[in-house]
Design an enzyme around this catalytic site. Structure first.
Site, short mmCIF file in Angstrom:
data_model
loop_
_atom_site.label_atom_id
_atom_site.label_comp_id
_atom_site.label_asym_id
_atom_site.label_seq_id
_atom_site.Cartn_x
_atom_site.Cartn_y
_atom_site.Cartn_z
N ASP A 44 -12.09 -10.12 -0.98
CA ASP A 44 -13.43 -10.18 -0.37
C ASP A 44 -14.31 -9.20 -1.14
OD1 ASP A 44 -12.60 -7.71 0.84
OD2 ASP A 44 -12.20 -8.68 2.76
N GLU A 76 -6.07 -10.74 -1.25
CA GLU A 76 -6.92 -10.48 -0.07
C GLU A 76 -8.38 -10.37 -0.49
OE1 GLU A 76 -5.43 -7.13 2.20
OE2 GLU A 76 -3.34 -7.71 1.89
N ASN A 118 2.17 -5.22 -3.13
CA ASN A 118 0.79 -5.60 -2.79
C ASN A 118 -0.03 -4.34 -2.49
OD1 ASN A 118 -1.02 -7.88 -2.07
ND2 ASN A 118 -0.96 -7.02 0.00
N GLU A 120 0.82 -1.23 0.00
CA GLU A 120 0.00 0.00 0.00
C GLU A 120 0.84 1.27 0.00
OE1 GLU A 120 -2.76 -0.56 3.24
OE2 GLU A 120 -3.48 -2.46 2.43
N HIS A 179 -10.15 -5.95 -2.40
CA HIS A 179 -11.23 -5.67 -1.44
C HIS A 179 -12.32 -4.93 -2.22
CE1 HIS A 179 -8.96 -7.14 1.93
NE2 HIS A 179 -7.94 -6.35 1.63
#
Ligand code: 9MR
Length: 371
Positions: free
Chosen positions: A258, A256, A189, A148, A225
Site C-alpha cells: 500500500d 502487503e 516477510n 518482522e 508499506h
C-alpha cells in the site's frame, strides 16, 4: 516477459477490460492478489470485486491466521477465522498466501508474557507451527514463517523468541514449517526491506542464517508499506530483490503493498504520483522473473489499516472508499498490460504511457476520486 496469447486475445476485443490478475498472469506472474479480513466478507459490494479471480488471483488472510486467534490459550487451537478466508479463496479458485507464524505482534499474552526456558519456548513454537501448518497443509501456496524479526538498523528485534531462544528461533521456525507442509513455499516477510540499506542487509543475513542451519527458505516477502513520493527507485527495488536471490531464495513477492498519503485528502497531482509509485513497484516485479506476484494490503481505502495506525494518513490503496478505481488502479493495469504484450516491460512509467495504453488496451475507469 513473454508474449501472451491470452492477453493478446483480451486486448484485441474492443471494449474488453482485462483485470489485474489476468494481466499479471499474461505478463508471466503467478498472481495479483489482495489481503482481506473476516468482518469485510459481509459487504456484498466489496465481496463482488474481491471474489473475482480475474481481478485477484490470490488472497491473504489479514488477521485470521495469527497466533492470537489460532492458539489463544495454550493447546487450544481455533481456525474459525482463518478457515473462513481460506475457504472463500478456494471456492473462488484463488491462491492463498498464509500469514503468519513466528511474530512478536498479535501474540497472545500467554506466549509473550510467559516464563520460558529455551526448551519450553522451543516446544511451544514447534507445537504451534506443527498444529497450524498441519491444519492448513496443502491449502497454502506459501507461509510467512517469520515476520518482522528485524529492527530498522538490521539487528534482530528483541521479541520473546529472540530473548529466550536467540537467533536460532528463526531457522527453527522454518524447519518446523517445512516438516508440517513440505510443499509450501517458506518466506521471511518484513517491511522496509524493499529498498537498499541496513534492514535489507539484515534480511540477507536471515536467508544465510536459515540456509546455514540446513533449513529451507524459499522466498522473501517485501511488505511494501510505502509513502507516496518517497518510495525507492525502480533500480533500488530491483537491487534489493536481486540481493535476496543471490543469497539463495528462489522467489520474492510484494506481500502487503500500500502507498499512503501523509496528509489528506490527496489532490489530483498526488493521485497521479501515487499511480506512478504503484507503477514503479509493479515494474520492478515485472523486471525480475523470480518476483512471483504482488499482493495489496486489502484493495479499498474503505478497509485499509493505515488510518487506524497513522492518524491523518491514508488513501493508500488503488480503490477508494466507495470502491471506485483510482489512478493507481489504471497505472497498475496499464503497466501489466504493456508487459503482457511485451511492448514496454522496462519502460519508465509516465502518465503519458498510462493514458495511451489505457485507451487502447483496457477500459478506462472514469472515476479518479480519492477519499
Ligand atoms: O491489517 C492488519 C490489521 O488489521 C491489524 O490490526 C494489524 C495488527 O498488527 O495487523 C495488520 O497487518 C499487518 C501484517 O500482519 C504484518 N505487517 C504489517 C501489517 C499492517 O500493520
Amino acid at each position: 516477459m513473454y508474449f501472451s496469447t491470452t492477453a493478446a486475445a483480451l486486448l484485441a476485443i474492443p471494449g474488453a477490460s482485462a483485470q489485474l490478475n489476468q494481466l499479471a498472469k499474461a505478463a508471466g506472474k503467478l498472481y495479483f492478489g489482495s489481503a482481506t479480513d473476516n468482518g469485510e466478507l459481509t459487504d456484498a459490494a466489496y465481496v463482488a470485486i474481491l471474489e473475482d479471480a480475474n481481478m485477484f488471483g490470490q488472497i491473504t488472510p489479514g488477521n485470521g491466521q495469527k497466533w492470537e486467534y489460532t492458539e489463544p490459550s495454550q493447546g487450544q487451537f481455533d481456525y474459525t477465522s482463518g478457515d473462513q478466508i481460506v475457504d472463500f479463496a478456494e471456492s473462488n479458485g484463488q491462491i492463498v498466501r498464509c500469514h503468519t507464524l513466528a511474530w512478536y505482534s498479535q501474540l497472545p499474552s500467554w506466549v509473550g508474557d510467559g516464563t520460558w526456558t529455551v526448551d519450553t519456548l522451543t516446544s511451544v513454537l514447534n507445537t504451534h507451527i506443527a498444529n497450524e501448518v498441519g491444519h492448513y497443509k496443502g491449502q497454502c501456496r506459501s507461509w510467512d514463517v517469520v515476520n518482522e524479526a528485524l529492527n530498522e538498523d538490521g539487528t534482530y528485534r528483541e521479541n520473546v523468541f529472540y530473548t529466550v531462544i536467540g537467533e536460532s528461533y528463526i531457522p527453527l521456525a522454518f524447519e518446523a514449517t517445512a516438516a508440517a507442509d513440505p510443499d509450501a513455499k517458506l518466506y521471511y516477510n518484513d517491511y522496509n526491506i524493499e529498498g537498499t540499506g541496513a534492514k535489507q542487509d539484515g534480511a540477507v543475513t536471515i536467508i544465510n542464517l536459515v540456509k546455514d542451519a540446513g533449513a529451507k527458505i524459499d522466498g522473501v516477502g517485501m511488505q511494501a508499506h510505502l509513502i507516496v513520493g518517497t518510495i525507492p527507485t525502480q533500480s533500488d527495488l530491483e537491487t534489493s530483490i536481486n540481493s535476496y536471490l543471490s543469497a539463495g531464495v528462489t522467489e520474492v513477492a510484494y506481500t502487503e503493498l500500500d502507498i499512503r498519503f501523509s496528509s489528506l485528502p490527496p489532490d489530483d497531482a498526488g493521485l497521479q504520483q501515487q499511480a506512478t509509485d504503484y507503477g514503479t513497484v509493479t515494474q520492478a516485479c515485472l523486471a525480475v522473473d523470480a518476483c512471483v506476484g504482488i499482493t495489496i494490503w486489502d484493495y479499498t481505502d474503505k478497509y485499509s489499516w493505515i488510518p487506524g495506525v497513522f492518524a491523518g494518513s491514508g488513501a493508500a490503496l488503488p480503490w477508494d472508499e466507495n470502491l471506485s478505481e483510482k489512478p493507481a488502479y489504471s497505472t497498475i493495469s496499464s503497466v501489466l498490460a504493456a508487459a503482457a504484450t511485451g511492448s514496454a516491460s522496462n519502460a519508465t512509467i509516465t502518465t503519458t504511457l498510462v493514458t495511451s495504453t489505457l485507451i487502447t488496451a483496457t477500459s478506462v475507469p472514469t472515476s479518479t476520486s480519492g477519499s
